[in-house]
Design a protein around this motif. Structure first.
Motif: not given
Length: 359
Positions: A53, A80, A139
């Protein structure tokens, strides 16, 4: 792979086909895909774990600045997933260093050093923009700039030495702690984070960088150390001709004098470089020593030629012996060489294959 292609096609609004795996990591999958018009794009999909992330955010933010990488075409934060322009089949700096053309390798090294210096210099006024972009694409993980990795490495390094049964010289913890970020608070510059040779494309339009997963601002000395050591955190580590190593470091330094003219002071520059060498030597030791102790092994899973972990560690420790101002650290390097590396039956680290006739 099929799911990634479908999601990327939906993101672009047009189908993609013929994926080619460009190699990724445990954090990401990277594919070159053809478009219906006959062109191509690169798709990068990130895993769902904390480090992946952070890597997604770093890549998205780094490319969004538009400083040195491929154009960011589209991004999907929920999946993502990134789609970026394809820079083609240009050779990497690693390809040239491991090749047989010394002139081409020398030109590429100088272009790489100048390019990194220009990148750092041009990024200085855009630090607030980077922070705003990170907040937008966050994130849930801080950038490496906000992660105290140097401090964490100090603690881990001391623990590793104790694990190896070594009694460290007095003052080591204090020396390492005093180095901090090696000047990151006074001389920050943007970096993609992983400027290793295989992440630098030598294109017809000049140097282009790929892999912005660890993008952020760090001390320009930490980037300059990649010239001196060279390639402080990478697998592609060999020796450079001394004169060429000095020239690429000077090429980088000249570029960062624009925002930081005080770095023309030789004492200031050498002090900062010494700190950076300590930081990266600690980093290398942490990342290689546990695997090197039971048995040696190659620095890369598939690339050949490639040095071994023990060769690189011994080279790093030996190279740090010449540092001044850090007596406890240099004494620790001597301890590592005498107590751990003395029985390593490996040849000295050779020169880069491209300069085999010179080094």
């Amino acid at each position: 792979m099929d799911e990634i292609i479908r999601a990327a096609g939906a993101l672009l609004g047009r189908p993609l086909r013929d994926p080619v795996d460009l190699g990724g990591s445990s954090r990401s999958t990277v594919l070159r895909c053809r478009t219906a018009s006959g062109g191509s794009v690169v798709v990068k999909a990130f895993a769902d774990d904390p480090q992946a992330r952070r890597a997604y955010t770093g890549e998205t933010v780094g490319l969004s600045l538009g400083l040195a990488g491929p154009e960011l075409i589209a991004a999907d934060p929920e999946r993502r997933l990134l789609v970026m322009a394809d820079l083609g089949e240009a050779p990497t700096l690693a390809d040239l260093l491991l090749g047989t053309d010394p002139k081409a390798a020398e030109r590429a090294l100088l272009e790489w050093a100048c390019g990194l210096g220009r990148l750092a210099a041009s990024s200085v006024p855009r630090r607030a923009e980077f922070a705003a972009l990170w907040q937008r694409h966050d994130q849930g993980r801080p950038s490496w700039e906000d992660e105290p990795w140097q401090r964490q490495n100090v603690d881990a390094f001391l623990d590793l030495l104790a694990e190896c049964g070594l009694t460290v010289p007095p003052g080591l913890a204090e020396e390492l702690t005093a180095i901090g970020t090696a000047g990151g608070d006074r001389y920050p510059g943007f970096t993609p984070g992983d400027t290793c040779p295989d992440n630098n494309l030598i294109t017809a339009d000049g140097l282009r960088l790929i892999d912005f997963e660890a993008a952020g601002y760090q001390s320009v000395f930490l980037t300059a150390a990649y010239c001196r050591m060279p390639f402080s955190s990478c697998w592609c580590v060999y020796r450079l001709p001394d004169d060429l190593a000095r020239r690429i470091e000077q090429s980088y330094r000249l570029e960062v004098l624009a925002p930081y003219p005080e770095l023309a002071d030789e004492m200031l520059w050498q002090a900062g470089m010494a700190q950076a060498v300590v930081v990266w030597t600690v980093y290398s030791t942490l990342h290689l020593l546990r695997r090197a102790l039971p048995q040696d092994g190659p620095m890369h899973r598939t690339r050949r030629p490639v040095p071994t972990r023990r060769q690189v560690l011994r080279h790093r420790w030996t190279g740090a012996l010449g540092l001044t101002g850090y007596p406890a650290f240099t004494a620790t390097m001597r301890l590592l060489l005498s107590e751990l590396a003395s029985g390593w039956d490996v040849p000295d680290l050779p020169g880069y294959p491209a300069f085999a006739a010179i080094v």
